[in-house]
Design an enzyme around this catalytic site. Structure first.
Site, short mmCIF file in Angstrom:
data_model
loop_
_atom_site.label_atom_id
_atom_site.label_comp_id
_atom_site.label_asym_id
_atom_site.label_seq_id
_atom_site.Cartn_x
_atom_site.Cartn_y
_atom_site.Cartn_z
CG ASN A 1 -1.08 -2.09 -4.25
OD1 ASN A 1 -1.80 -1.19 -4.69
ND2 ASN A 1 -1.22 -2.57 -3.03
N GLY B 1 -5.47 1.66 -13.32
CA GLY B 1 -6.37 1.84 -14.46
C GLY B 1 -5.70 1.33 -15.73
CE LYS C 1 -2.81 -5.60 -4.53
NZ LYS C 1 -4.20 -5.21 -4.40
N GLY D 1 -3.64 -5.11 -12.60
CA GLY D 1 -3.10 -3.81 -12.99
C GLY D 1 -3.71 -3.42 -14.32
N GLY D 2 -4.80 -2.65 -14.26
CA GLY D 2 -5.40 -2.11 -15.48
C GLY D 2 -6.20 -3.10 -16.30
CB CYS E 1 -0.92 0.02 1.21
SG CYS E 1 -1.86 1.57 1.30
C1 SIN Z 1 -5.49 2.26 0.20
O1 SIN Z 1 -6.34 1.92 1.03
O2 SIN Z 1 -4.86 3.32 0.35
C2 SIN Z 1 -5.20 1.42 -1.00
C3 SIN Z 1 -4.78 0.07 -0.61
C4 SIN Z 1 -3.57 -0.41 -1.32
O3 SIN Z 1 -3.08 0.24 -2.25
O4 SIN Z 1 -3.06 -1.47 -0.95
#
Ligand code: SIN
Length: 303
Positions: A193, A218, A166, A244-245, A131
């Site tokens: 991600n 996107g 991830k 991813g997209g 994230c």
């Molecule tokens: C988020 O909640 O900021 C997105 C989650 C992520 O990118 O893993």
């Protein structure tokens, strides 16, 4: 009749299409739109030990062929997810789901995964070390082989469920990070991600996102994601969930040719809540057009 089913670690999926974490809530929200049992599985909203309100707004910036988000892991916390969200989802979804576990410290990841391990409905854990929207933890675990190894190894000790890690595309070499996770005992890799990005408002001359930067996703990122799935496939011997997209059945097939055993659909859900349904319905037609009988036969076919 073509066969769209795939095996993802110990999970047998009717089809490889899975809504990506953070783009599909806890799933039941979409059940009033269509029968969500058509989905291969569902990756639940990123969950942390404590409830989180998330980042200040604005958290979203539109871009050409995509968007930037800086949600900041807003979620009700692991206990609420287990006690309320998953039972609610179980009322309208009969298949195993994927718990996306995020955190700020190894002990937090471990505590959440140990709790998730005890929930029958959770068929897989997706360890989110990617994230980009939190100041400590999150992506910082996914940018070095050592920290990715350490958190994966610690979590491995508390769960026998399939464990996918991830990964972030904002790492110097995502294939090396994937290999470190495999060495630590991961059963699979999820990637990618979001890519770190930003926008500036020309009128105010200030960043659009309150947190300045956010994660870009996107259709624009699809070629980058595809390249990374291709590279990771060559670096590990464990299955990959590619994302991813992805926004069409053709994208799903392309991602699988690069090496994905299953494919997550993210930003497309934000544009069209029926995106996964449309892709699942298109998939057999696209397979027939391309002469594919068994979808699982094409995994890694581009190598
Ligand atoms: C988020 O909640 O900021 C997105 C989650 C992520 O990118 O893993």
């Amino acid at each position: 009749m073509v066969n769209t089913s795939v095996q993802l670690s110990s999970l047998h999926l009717d089809n490889p299409v899975i809504p990506a974490s953070g783009t599909f809530g806890f799933g039941y929200e979409f059940a009033e739109l269509y029968d969500i049992n058509i989905l291969g599985s569902i990756s639940l909203k990123g969950t942390t030990r404590e409830p989180r309100f998330g980042n200040p707004t604005p958290r979203i910036a539109e871009c050409t062929a995509g968007l930037i988000n800086s949600v900041g892991l807003q979620n009700p916390g692991i206990d609420q997810v287990i006690e309320h969200e998953i039972p609610k989802l179980s009322e309208c979804y009969s298949k195993p789901v994927i718990a996306n576990i995020s955190g700020f410290a190894i002990d937090e990841y471990v505590e959440c995964c140990a709790k998730a391990d005890k929930v029958d409905k959770i068929g897989m854990i997706e360890l989110n070390i990617s994230c980009p929207n939190v100041h400590n933890g999150g992506m910082s675990f996914g940018t070095s082989c050592q920290s990715a190894y350490d958190v994966t190894k610690a979590v491995r000790e508390v769960t026998k469920k399939p464990l996918f890690v991830k990964l972030t595309p904002n790492a110097p070499n995502i294939a090396e990070i994937a290999a470190a996770c495999e060495k630590a005992g991961a059963d699979g890799i999820s990637l990618i991600n979001t890519l770190l990005g930003m926008r500036i408002d020309l009128r105010t001359r200030k960043p659009v996102i309150a947190n300045v930067k956010g994660g870009f996703s996107g259709p624009a990122v699809f070629p980058v994601a595809l390249r990374m799935v291709y590279e990771v496939y060559e670096a590990v011997d464990i299955p990959i969930m590619g994302m991813g997209g992805v926004s069409s059945a053709a994208d799903v097939i392309e991602m699988m040719l690069a090496g994905a055993s299953a494919v997550q659909v993210g930003a497309a859900n934000l544009k069209d809540p029926y995106a996964c349904k449309n892709i699942i319905e298109e998939l057999p037609k696209e397979m027939e057009k391309l002469g594919i009988e068994n979808l699982s036969d094409i995994i890694g076919g581009a190598h």
